[in-house]
Enzyme design. Sequence first.
Site, PDB file in Angstrom:
ATOM      1  N   ASN A   1       2.490   1.475   4.584  1.00  0.00           N
ATOM      2  CA  ASN A   1       2.502   0.256   5.318  1.00  0.00           C
ATOM      3  C   ASN A   1       2.218   0.282   6.757  1.00  0.00           C
ATOM      4  OD1 ASN A   1       5.334  -2.004   5.915  1.00  0.00           O
ATOM      5  ND2 ASN A   1       3.319  -2.689   5.182  1.00  0.00           N
ATOM      6  N   THR A   2       1.164   1.095   7.026  1.00  0.00           N
ATOM      7  CA  THR A   2       0.421   1.100   8.434  1.00  0.00           C
ATOM      8  C   THR A   2      -0.840   0.906   8.526  1.00  0.00           C
ATOM      9  OG1 THR A   2       0.154   3.605   8.115  1.00  0.00           O
ATOM     10  CG2 THR A   2       2.469   2.802   8.809  1.00  0.00           C
ATOM     11  N   CYS A   3      -1.522   0.672   7.419  1.00  0.00           N
ATOM     12  CA  CYS A   3      -3.055   0.348   7.573  1.00  0.00           C
ATOM     13  C   CYS A   3      -3.340  -1.107   6.617  1.00  0.00           C
ATOM     14  CB  CYS A   3      -3.793   1.405   7.205  1.00  0.00           C
ATOM     15  SG  CYS A   3      -3.556   2.911   8.127  1.00  0.00           S
ATOM     16  N   ARG A   4      -3.426  -0.644   5.309  1.00  0.00           N
ATOM     17  CA  ARG A   4      -4.138  -1.679   4.606  1.00  0.00           C
ATOM     18  C   ARG A   4      -3.197  -3.013   4.320  1.00  0.00           C
ATOM     19  NH1 ARG A   4      -5.443   2.240  -0.320  1.00  0.00           N
ATOM     20  NH2 ARG A   4      -3.438   3.426   0.744  1.00  0.00           N
TER      21      ARG A   4
ATOM     22  N   ASP B   1      -7.983   3.973   1.581  1.00  0.00           N
ATOM     23  CA  ASP B   1      -7.120   4.093   2.546  1.00  0.00           C
ATOM     24  C   ASP B   1      -8.086   4.478   3.785  1.00  0.00           C
ATOM     25  OD1 ASP B   1      -5.178   4.611   4.430  1.00  0.00           O
ATOM     26  OD2 ASP B   1      -4.093   6.082   2.959  1.00  0.00           O
TER      27      ASP B   1
ATOM     28  N   CYS C   1       0.978  -1.040  -0.179  1.00  0.00           N
ATOM     29  CA  CYS C   1       0.101   0.008  -0.057  1.00  0.00           C
ATOM     30  C   CYS C   1       0.923   1.218  -0.080  1.00  0.00           C
ATOM     31  CB  CYS C   1      -0.987  -0.116   1.011  1.00  0.00           C
ATOM     32  SG  CYS C   1      -0.172   0.132   2.713  1.00  0.00           S
ATOM     33  N   THR C   2       0.419   2.314   0.662  1.00  0.00           N
ATOM     34  CA  THR C   2       1.255   3.544   0.562  1.00  0.00           C
ATOM     35  C   THR C   2       2.234   3.690   1.679  1.00  0.00           C
ATOM     36  OG1 THR C   2      -0.625   4.517  -0.328  1.00  0.00           O
ATOM     37  CG2 THR C   2       0.731   6.048   0.531  1.00  0.00           C
TER      38      THR C   2
END
Length: 143
Positions: free
Chosen positions: A11-14, A113, A8-9
């Site tokens: 690398n802390t959520c999805r 996101d 993802c963008t």
Amino acid sequence: MKKLLFVCTANTCRSPMAEAIAPIVCRDRGIDVSCDSAGIFAARGDSMSANASAALEKLYGIKDFVHRSQPITKELFEHSDLVVGMTGSHVKLLESLFGKSDKIIAMPREIGDPYGGYLETYELAAREIAEGIERLIEKKVIV
């Protein structure tokens, strides 16, 4: 064992949620996978979002999932069998970094996101990730 890399963008959520969810979904279908995650614009060492962790625990019983963000690297890319972007934009960025490759794919549905949103927003993203992984298994992309 297939090695999956979710991207993802930041690398802390999805992508870390996908990293945690994919082994469960795959195991339930008799598929053995190894999972990792990275971000196109990730800093190194950030924790997963608190709401991402809460969604994993609430929906999937995943407790104490340890994650530290990492940027996508050539080594991570090369050591993965399948690289799954959370959106079409992630796929385009991956292709610009590593060239077109059969191992770069997008989730069947764009995963929005949830960063900064309410817990419910993270839960929705987690459910969409699980559904996307299930569809990839049904399509024989993950076997």
